[in-house]
Design an enzyme around this catalytic site. Sequence first.
Site, PDB file in Angstrom:
ATOM      1  N   ALA A 209      34.968  17.048 -46.593  1.00  0.00           N
ATOM      2  CA  ALA A 209      33.837  17.449 -45.743  1.00  0.00           C
ATOM      3  C   ALA A 209      34.223  17.223 -44.289  1.00  0.00           C
ATOM      4  O   ALA A 209      34.524  16.096 -43.905  1.00  0.00           O
ATOM      5  CB  ALA A 209      32.588  16.641 -46.092  1.00  0.00           C
ATOM      6  N   HIS A 210      34.239  18.285 -43.523  1.00  0.00           N
ATOM      7  CA  HIS A 210      34.658  18.144 -42.128  1.00  0.00           C
ATOM      8  C   HIS A 210      33.994  19.135 -41.181  1.00  0.00           C
ATOM      9  O   HIS A 210      34.106  18.999 -39.976  1.00  0.00           O
ATOM     10  CB  HIS A 210      36.180  18.351 -42.017  1.00  0.00           C
ATOM     11  N   ARG A 211      33.282  20.129 -41.712  1.00  0.00           N
ATOM     12  CA  ARG A 211      32.797  21.206 -40.843  1.00  0.00           C
ATOM     13  C   ARG A 211      31.763  20.708 -39.860  1.00  0.00           C
ATOM     14  O   ARG A 211      30.882  19.914 -40.186  1.00  0.00           O
ATOM     15  CB  ARG A 211      32.225  22.357 -41.662  1.00  0.00           C
TER      16      ARG A 211
END
Length: 364
Positions: A209-211
Amino acid sequence: MQKGSAMIAIILGTRPEIIKMSPVIRACEKQNLDYCIIHTGQHYSYEMDRVFFEELELPQPEYNLDVGSGTHAEQTGKIMFGVERVLKNVKPDIILVEGDTNTVMAGALAAAKLHIKVGHVEAGLRSYDRRMPEEINRIVADHVSDYLFAPTEKAKQNLLREGVEEDKIFVTGNTIVDAVYQNLEIAKRKVNVLKDLGLKPKEYFLVTAHRQENVDVKERLKGILKGLELIHEEFSMPVIFPIHPRTRKRIREFGLSLDGVTVNDPLGFLEFLQLEANARLVLTDSGGVQEETCILGVPCVTLRDNTERPETLEVGSNIIVGTKREKILEGVKLMFNKENSWENPFGDGRAGERIIEILKNKRW
């Protein structure tokens, strides 16, 4: 396009771009073509990425801009300025960019303004959500490109609906298929991450998860973290989360917690690819991971409200669940025992070779 006849400049700036361009670079090497690599340093400095090139057994870039982070406008401007300077010196016949980053848009614009041909690898992807900076980047890059290498027929149709001339579009398959196959072979020789982490195949979940639209919004990030806790409670299986620096920073800033989940530092690509290939299920907000899991036969649950990879939904390898904890658990339950009998829609693993063949056969 043999040595001395024409020049290709390959512009990249992030690790996903390096991965997806690796088959194109290998095809250039195999055919002894005249090319150079320009590394913008959008995510990491070249010194940090040097190991990544070595890990994937790729030649080092000839030019390194080290633009670093900044606002979208600041970063895009720095990349355009740096790329323009290099292109004036190198004078390539064509530049190749891949995907939807600021490097892609800035590199394509800089070349187009210098009247240098532009080839966009992975053209035609659309989420139809212009809140995503990536959507703006890929639209701009597509509309200034001379060669649009669409990964699927669906991507080609997107371009045709936007008025792109059909003779500019080539359906090649996606280079991620080539990259997965080629780099898994390298991984087998170099790493054994399951042994290192004490994991058994198909007995753990993997998370990324990085957006920006997820991790920079407290409620969305909190929903993801609580969803992961519910999954651990429900299935009593390890949940492995190699955490992006941006995500770790936001968790700390928002005062959030994460219990029952194994949080790791970011992994090398080869280690991550091995983890991905052997996971029971992957949860992600990454477009590339949606593709990779589809190719690898691993069920995917996407922590977003939309996707520019609708092919994964159509074949049944992936579902969209958003970021609410109950929906995340519901999606995992639905996909947990999913049979991996779907057909990979992204091509046969020869996209890199196909792109280079198309360029060789074209007249400049």
